[in-house]
Scaffold this motif. Sequence first.
Motif, PDB file in Angstrom:
ATOM      1  N   GLY A 136       0.842  -1.185   0.000  1.00 46.79           N
ATOM      2  CA  GLY A 136       0.000   0.000   0.000  1.00 46.79           C
ATOM      3  C   GLY A 136       0.872   1.227   0.000  1.00 46.79           C
ATOM      4  N   GLU A 137       0.264   2.373  -0.191  1.00 45.31           N
ATOM      5  CA  GLU A 137       1.012   3.612  -0.256  1.00 45.31           C
ATOM      6  C   GLU A 137       0.586   4.542   0.865  1.00 45.31           C
ATOM      7  N   ALA A 138       1.557   5.317   1.334  1.00 47.14           N
ATOM      8  CA  ALA A 138       1.231   6.347   2.307  1.00 47.14           C
ATOM      9  C   ALA A 138       0.399   7.418   1.617  1.00 47.14           C
ATOM     10  N   MET A 139      -0.305   8.198   2.402  1.00 44.30           N
ATOM     11  CA  MET A 139      -1.176   9.208   1.820  1.00 44.30           C
ATOM     12  C   MET A 139      -0.931  10.561   2.472  1.00 44.30           C
ATOM     13  N   ASP A 140      -1.475  11.595   1.836  1.00 43.30           N
ATOM     14  CA  ASP A 140      -1.385  12.920   2.412  1.00 43.30           C
ATOM     15  C   ASP A 140      -2.774  13.383   2.847  1.00 43.30           C
ATOM     16  N   SER A 141      -2.889  14.659   3.211  1.00 49.94           N
ATOM     17  CA  SER A 141      -4.158  15.163   3.747  1.00 49.94           C
ATOM     18  C   SER A 141      -5.272  15.140   2.707  1.00 49.94           C
ATOM     19  N   LYS A 142      -4.942  15.365   1.435  1.00 42.32           N
ATOM     20  CA  LYS A 142      -5.956  15.308   0.391  1.00 42.32           C
ATOM     21  C   LYS A 142      -6.471  13.877   0.222  1.00 42.32           C
ATOM     22  N   ASP A 143      -5.555  12.915   0.285  1.00 37.59           N
ATOM     23  CA  ASP A 143      -5.967  11.519   0.209  1.00 37.59           C
ATOM     24  C   ASP A 143      -6.894  11.167   1.370  1.00 37.59           C
ATOM     25  N   ALA A 144      -6.595  11.730   2.554  1.00 40.59           N
ATOM     26  CA  ALA A 144      -7.440  11.468   3.713  1.00 40.59           C
ATOM     27  C   ALA A 144      -8.862  11.972   3.467  1.00 40.59           C
ATOM     28  N   LEU A 145      -8.981  13.139   2.828  1.00 40.52           N
ATOM     29  CA  LEU A 145     -10.303  13.665   2.511  1.00 40.52           C
ATOM     30  C   LEU A 145     -11.013  12.763   1.508  1.00 40.52           C
ATOM     31  N   GLU A 146     -10.257  12.174   0.593  1.00 35.41           N
ATOM     32  CA  GLU A 146     -10.866  11.257  -0.369  1.00 35.41           C
ATOM     33  C   GLU A 146     -11.375   9.994   0.321  1.00 35.41           C
ATOM     34  N   VAL A 147     -10.666   9.553   1.370  1.00 36.62           N
ATOM     35  CA  VAL A 147     -11.151   8.417   2.162  1.00 36.62           C
ATOM     36  C   VAL A 147     -12.468   8.775   2.823  1.00 36.62           C
ATOM     37  N   ILE A 148     -12.536   9.983   3.367  1.00 33.80           N
ATOM     38  CA  ILE A 148     -13.781  10.444   3.987  1.00 33.80           C
ATOM     39  C   ILE A 148     -14.900  10.503   2.960  1.00 33.80           C
ATOM     40  N   ALA A 149     -14.572  10.997   1.752  1.00 30.46           N
ATOM     41  CA  ALA A 149     -15.577  11.109   0.698  1.00 30.46           C
ATOM     42  C   ALA A 149     -16.129   9.752   0.304  1.00 30.46           C
ATOM     43  N   GLY A 150     -15.299   8.726   0.368  1.00 33.48           N
ATOM     44  CA  GLY A 150     -15.720   7.399  -0.032  1.00 33.48           C
ATOM     45  C   GLY A 150     -16.397   6.607   1.067  1.00 33.48           C
ATOM     46  N   SER A 151     -16.539   7.184   2.249  1.00 29.91           N
ATOM     47  CA  SER A 151     -17.178   6.474   3.351  1.00 29.91           C
ATOM     48  C   SER A 151     -18.688   6.486   3.199  1.00 29.91           C
ATOM     49  N   GLY A 152     -19.361   5.745   4.059  1.00 33.98           N
ATOM     50  CA  GLY A 152     -20.808   5.640   3.974  1.00 33.98           C
ATOM     51  C   GLY A 152     -21.537   6.957   4.175  1.00 33.98           C
ATOM     52  N   PHE A 153     -20.966   7.828   4.959  1.00 35.30           N
ATOM     53  CA  PHE A 153     -21.570   9.144   5.214  1.00 35.30           C
ATOM     54  C   PHE A 153     -20.706  10.233   4.588  1.00 35.30           C
ATOM     55  N   GLY A 154     -20.145   9.942   3.398  1.00 37.20           N
ATOM     56  CA  GLY A 154     -19.180  10.832   2.771  1.00 37.20           C
ATOM     57  C   GLY A 154     -19.643  12.251   2.593  1.00 37.20           C
ATOM     58  N   VAL A 155     -20.848  12.445   2.064  1.00 39.84           N
ATOM     59  CA  VAL A 155     -21.331  13.804   1.789  1.00 39.84           C
ATOM     60  C   VAL A 155     -21.472  14.598   3.077  1.00 39.84           C
ATOM     61  N   ALA A 156     -22.101  13.983   4.091  1.00 42.36           N
ATOM     62  CA  ALA A 156     -22.307  14.685   5.361  1.00 42.36           C
ATOM     63  C   ALA A 156     -20.978  14.993   6.035  1.00 42.36           C
ATOM     64  N   LEU A 157     -20.058  14.009   6.051  1.00 46.80           N
ATOM     65  CA  LEU A 157     -18.762  14.219   6.693  1.00 46.80           C
ATOM     66  C   LEU A 157     -17.942  15.272   5.952  1.00 46.80           C
ATOM     67  N   LEU A 158     -17.995  15.249   4.635  1.00 44.61           N
ATOM     68  CA  LEU A 158     -17.253  16.244   3.859  1.00 44.61           C
ATOM     69  C   LEU A 158     -17.797  17.641   4.109  1.00 44.61           C
ATOM     70  N   ALA A 159     -19.119  17.765   4.212  1.00 36.09           N
ATOM     71  CA  ALA A 159     -19.718  19.083   4.491  1.00 36.09           C
ATOM     72  C   ALA A 159     -19.213  19.622   5.822  1.00 36.09           C
ATOM     73  N   VAL A 160     -19.128  18.737   6.815  1.00 34.85           N
ATOM     74  CA  VAL A 160     -18.610  19.150   8.126  1.00 34.85           C
ATOM     75  C   VAL A 160     -17.141  19.536   8.008  1.00 34.85           C
ATOM     76  N   MET A 161     -16.359  18.746   7.255  1.00 35.42           N
ATOM     77  CA  MET A 161     -14.939  19.031   7.109  1.00 35.42           C
ATOM     78  C   MET A 161     -14.704  20.350   6.382  1.00 35.42           C
ATOM     79  N   VAL A 162     -15.515  20.635   5.367  1.00 30.77           N
ATOM     80  CA  VAL A 162     -15.379  21.908   4.642  1.00 30.77           C
ATOM     81  C   VAL A 162     -15.536  23.074   5.603  1.00 30.77           C
ATOM     82  N   LEU A 163     -16.600  23.039   6.394  1.00 32.65           N
ATOM     83  CA  LEU A 163     -16.872  24.134   7.331  1.00 32.65           C
ATOM     84  C   LEU A 163     -15.780  24.226   8.396  1.00 32.65           C
ATOM     85  N   ALA A 164     -15.377  23.074   8.928  1.00 31.03           N
ATOM     86  CA  ALA A 164     -14.394  23.074  10.009  1.00 31.03           C
ATOM     87  C   ALA A 164     -13.015  23.521   9.524  1.00 31.03           C
ATOM     88  N   LEU A 165     -12.588  23.034   8.361  1.00 30.74           N
ATOM     89  CA  LEU A 165     -11.279  23.430   7.838  1.00 30.74           C
ATOM     90  C   LEU A 165     -11.262  24.905   7.449  1.00 30.74           C
TER      91      LEU A 165
END
Length: 282
Positions: free
Chosen positions: A47-76
């Motif tokens: 496997g490959e190490a990832m950076d912060s953008k990759d971490a956001l892509e993991v969040i996007a691909g999760s079951g609650f991706g849209v909701a979690l990404l919306a929270v991350m956008v506001l928080a970041l």
Amino acid sequence: MTSTIDRITPQDGKGWLKSAARAGYAARGFVFLIVGYFSFRAAFASGEAMDSKDALEVIAGSGFGVALLAVMVLALAAFAIWRLIQVFMDVDHHGKDAKGLFVRAGLLISAFSYGGLAFYATTLLLGSASEGGGGGGGGGGKTGAIAYAYEQGYGVWLTYLIAAGMAAAAIAHIVKAAKAGFEKYMAIPGDRRWLLKPVCQFGLTARALTFVVIAGLLATGAAGYSSGDTPGLDAALQEISGWSFGWLFLSLTGLGLIAFGIYSVMEAVYRRINMPDVPDVG
């Protein structure tokens, strides 16, 4: 001494700003927990190490991706704004001497970095929403200001400057870890300090190591980044994995980045958030 709840929910009109700042620290912590976990896993599996953008892509691909990404956008975005408040209003009283200006310059770079991460999360969110929550796409190369600088002929010098900034940030993190300078801004309960202090120090040291590696990669390859695709955290972790006993260094760095994530979450809970005078809201 005021309780943690009192600090998080102050009885004044600045409570919304303080809550936004704390949400930003928590978002940063969440990102580094993911990066650290995958870095640690990459040390022992294919496997490959990832950076912060990759971490956001993991969040996007999760079951609650849209909701979690919306929270991350506001928080970041809130965290980026908080950094700007720290820089221009000097709420932490760093001052205007050489040391203070150096710290505030670092905070300004952090503001742009997390603002860019919030923008990237927004593009993933829009992509996820348009695809019905199916996850965001991958990001392109690092373009923008650096790529433009190379096109204009001064990209090499800009890259060297960024490398120097990374090296300086590494030194600052090491000093902060060694002296536990973060305690000046945090109200860690005495019964938890014995555990949380070394975790925070370990996290800051691991973050410093990634800064050192990135600085080295930038300095040694500055002349070759004609596309502006300069190395970031993922490249640093890949470089570490190629060292002798790289799996050991990568696993320790992964654990350290997890510790840095915990440190950020601790800041969300225990940091003293000093706010400038702003009009009351509500």
